[in-house]
Write a protein that holds these residues in place. Sequence first.
Motif, PDB file in Angstrom:
ATOM      1  N   GLY A  62      42.635  48.515  48.169  1.00  0.00           N
ATOM      2  CA  GLY A  62      43.825  47.982  47.507  1.00  0.00           C
ATOM      3  C   GLY A  62      43.639  46.537  47.081  1.00  0.00           C
ATOM      4  N   PHE A  63      42.995  45.743  47.933  1.00  0.00           N
ATOM      5  CA  PHE A  63      42.745  44.346  47.577  1.00  0.00           C
ATOM      6  C   PHE A  63      41.786  44.240  46.398  1.00  0.00           C
ATOM      7  CE2 PHE A  63      40.150  40.462  48.190  1.00  0.00           C
ATOM      8  CZ  PHE A  63      41.151  39.519  47.982  1.00  0.00           C
ATOM      9  N   LEU A  64      40.738  45.065  46.383  1.00  0.00           N
ATOM     10  CA  LEU A  64      39.791  45.041  45.260  1.00  0.00           C
ATOM     11  C   LEU A  64      40.452  45.492  43.967  1.00  0.00           C
ATOM     12  CD1 LEU A  64      36.564  46.408  46.999  1.00  0.00           C
ATOM     13  CD2 LEU A  64      37.174  44.040  46.516  1.00  0.00           C
ATOM     14  N   VAL A  65      41.362  46.459  44.062  1.00  0.00           N
ATOM     15  CA  VAL A  65      42.105  46.892  42.869  1.00  0.00           C
ATOM     16  C   VAL A  65      42.938  45.745  42.315  1.00  0.00           C
ATOM     17  CG1 VAL A  65      43.999  48.380  42.081  1.00  0.00           C
ATOM     18  CG2 VAL A  65      42.142  49.344  43.434  1.00  0.00           C
ATOM     19  N   SER A  66      43.520  44.930  43.197  1.00  0.00           N
ATOM     20  CA  SER A  66      44.332  43.801  42.734  1.00  0.00           C
ATOM     21  C   SER A  66      43.506  42.755  42.005  1.00  0.00           C
ATOM     22  CB  SER A  66      45.049  43.158  43.926  1.00  0.00           C
ATOM     23  OG  SER A  66      44.127  42.473  44.779  1.00  0.00           O
ATOM     24  N   LEU A  67      42.195  42.752  42.218  1.00  0.00           N
ATOM     25  CA  LEU A  67      41.318  41.780  41.555  1.00  0.00           C
ATOM     26  C   LEU A  67      40.789  42.277  40.220  1.00  0.00           C
ATOM     27  CD1 LEU A  67      39.197  40.540  44.597  1.00  0.00           C
ATOM     28  CD2 LEU A  67      41.304  39.566  43.692  1.00  0.00           C
ATOM     29  N   LYS A  68      40.883  43.593  39.959  1.00  0.00           N
ATOM     30  CA  LYS A  68      40.311  44.163  38.742  1.00  0.00           C
ATOM     31  C   LYS A  68      41.266  44.010  37.552  1.00  0.00           C
ATOM     32  CE  LYS A  68      37.659  47.772  41.119  1.00  0.00           C
ATOM     33  NZ  LYS A  68      37.433  49.237  41.250  1.00  0.00           N
ATOM     34  N   PRO A  69      40.739  43.808  36.360  1.00  0.00           N
ATOM     35  CA  PRO A  69      41.578  43.889  35.154  1.00  0.00           C
ATOM     36  C   PRO A  69      42.119  45.303  34.989  1.00  0.00           C
ATOM     37  CG  PRO A  69      39.480  42.798  34.683  1.00  0.00           C
ATOM     38  CD  PRO A  69      39.361  43.394  36.058  1.00  0.00           C
ATOM     39  N   LEU A  70      43.299  45.427  34.457  1.00  0.00           N
ATOM     40  CA  LEU A  70      43.938  46.733  34.344  1.00  0.00           C
ATOM     41  C   LEU A  70      43.111  47.688  33.494  1.00  0.00           C
ATOM     42  CD1 LEU A  70      46.454  48.423  35.042  1.00  0.00           C
ATOM     43  CD2 LEU A  70      47.524  47.538  32.957  1.00  0.00           C
ATOM     44  N   ALA A  71      42.438  47.194  32.487  1.00  0.00           N
ATOM     45  CA  ALA A  71      41.668  48.061  31.586  1.00  0.00           C
ATOM     46  C   ALA A  71      40.457  48.677  32.269  1.00  0.00           C
ATOM     47  CB  ALA A  71      41.218  47.262  30.367  1.00  0.00           C
ATOM     48  N   ILE A  94      51.399  49.336  36.434  1.00  0.00           N
ATOM     49  CA  ILE A  94      50.577  48.128  36.490  1.00  0.00           C
ATOM     50  C   ILE A  94      49.956  48.052  37.882  1.00  0.00           C
ATOM     51  CG2 ILE A  94      50.496  45.672  35.938  1.00  0.00           C
ATOM     52  CD1 ILE A  94      51.565  47.439  33.708  1.00  0.00           C
ATOM     53  N   TRP A  95      48.868  48.810  38.088  1.00  0.00           N
ATOM     54  CA  TRP A  95      48.333  48.999  39.437  1.00  0.00           C
ATOM     55  C   TRP A  95      47.805  47.706  40.040  1.00  0.00           C
ATOM     56  CZ3 TRP A  95      49.657  52.964  42.124  1.00  0.00           C
ATOM     57  CH2 TRP A  95      49.916  54.191  41.500  1.00  0.00           C
ATOM     58  N   ASN A  96      47.129  46.882  39.261  1.00  0.00           N
ATOM     59  CA  ASN A  96      46.563  45.664  39.848  1.00  0.00           C
ATOM     60  C   ASN A  96      47.661  44.696  40.289  1.00  0.00           C
ATOM     61  OD1 ASN A  96      47.348  45.183  37.210  1.00  0.00           O
ATOM     62  ND2 ASN A  96      45.561  43.945  36.682  1.00  0.00           N
ATOM     63  N   TRP A 146      33.143  47.687  43.540  1.00  0.00           N
ATOM     64  CA  TRP A 146      33.247  46.236  43.501  1.00  0.00           C
ATOM     65  C   TRP A 146      33.767  45.793  42.139  1.00  0.00           C
ATOM     66  CZ3 TRP A 146      33.322  42.886  47.260  1.00  0.00           C
ATOM     67  CH2 TRP A 146      33.260  41.523  46.959  1.00  0.00           C
ATOM     68  N   PRO A 147      34.773  44.934  42.088  1.00  0.00           N
ATOM     69  CA  PRO A 147      35.384  44.575  40.799  1.00  0.00           C
ATOM     70  C   PRO A 147      34.469  43.709  39.945  1.00  0.00           C
ATOM     71  CG  PRO A 147      36.313  43.250  42.580  1.00  0.00           C
ATOM     72  CD  PRO A 147      35.422  44.267  43.229  1.00  0.00           C
ATOM     73  N   GLU A 148      34.231  44.141  38.708  1.00  0.00           N
ATOM     74  CA  GLU A 148      33.510  43.329  37.736  1.00  0.00           C
ATOM     75  C   GLU A 148      34.522  42.441  37.011  1.00  0.00           C
ATOM     76  OE1 GLU A 148      31.309  45.791  35.141  1.00  0.00           O
ATOM     77  OE2 GLU A 148      30.195  46.811  36.748  1.00  0.00           O
TER      78      GLU A 148
END
Length: 286
Positions: A37-46, A249-251, A56-58
């Motif tokens: 959940g924390f990594l999802v919050s760091l990712k751009p929505l697209a 808006i998941w992030n 791992w969020p790019e």
Amino acid sequence: MKNSKPMIDRYTWYETIGIYAGIAVLMFFVLAPFIEGFLVSLKPLALLFSSPYSFWPENGSFTAYFTLWDRVPMMGWYIFNSLLLAFVITVVVMCLVVPAAYAFARFEFPGRGALLGAFLAVNMFSGAVLLIPLYRLMRSLGVLNTYFAMIVPGVAFLIPTAIWLLRAYMMRIPRELDEAAWVDGASRLYTLRRVILPIAMPGIMVAAIATFIGAYAQQFIFALTFNSKTEYMPIGVGLFAFFGRQEVIWNELMAACFIGITPALLIIVFLQRYLVAGLTAGAVKQ
């Protein structure tokens, strides 16, 4: 001479490895949803539904933690409402539960077992089962769209658990303390206030923390049913603003979740020494 080695050092090397491996696996399954959940919050929505999926969020950033305040301007007020409701419910529950738990732990009276069983049976019912009668009750009391509409059912559903927790703790307090106070002329109320409460404080803190967590977590269903005013909404209902008709808006939703649980988490971390003391009290015979 007694063996003074720590318990973990008394195992063989492969038993120690097995113990720590089991702990690691357990912690992974417990923490994995929070980490994801924390990594999802760091990712751009697209990039959330890109293929192949990247754990791992790019190009990760904390942008969602700032933009969510524009989408839900009253987010801070929602968090305040959640903390206020949880605090008031906890105070009311503990004021009612402390004397009740003492009575159940010390007094023998007709119907005590049946009453304790009834309290336990309350926990078997989901709040959703009683929403209609509770709504009619709140409407007859004239407290719909107020804090009381969420406080009253919250107190009612959390009292049974707190009574069982605190009663079990008070039953471990020797009755000789009560008898010594009575010999000195102390009343029941004085004995509870000056003798029992200081000793039972670790158990009271455990029950209070459990009540606070329950009050903070169960606000959604009551707030959604008994309240329609924005100024009284807790964080659970406020998160609905991230569910749009076309997309979610998941992030920002994940960022709001972590911001929402942070105040309660800080309170629990601050009080954890009382929690540990209450859970371990009486575990070793003196």
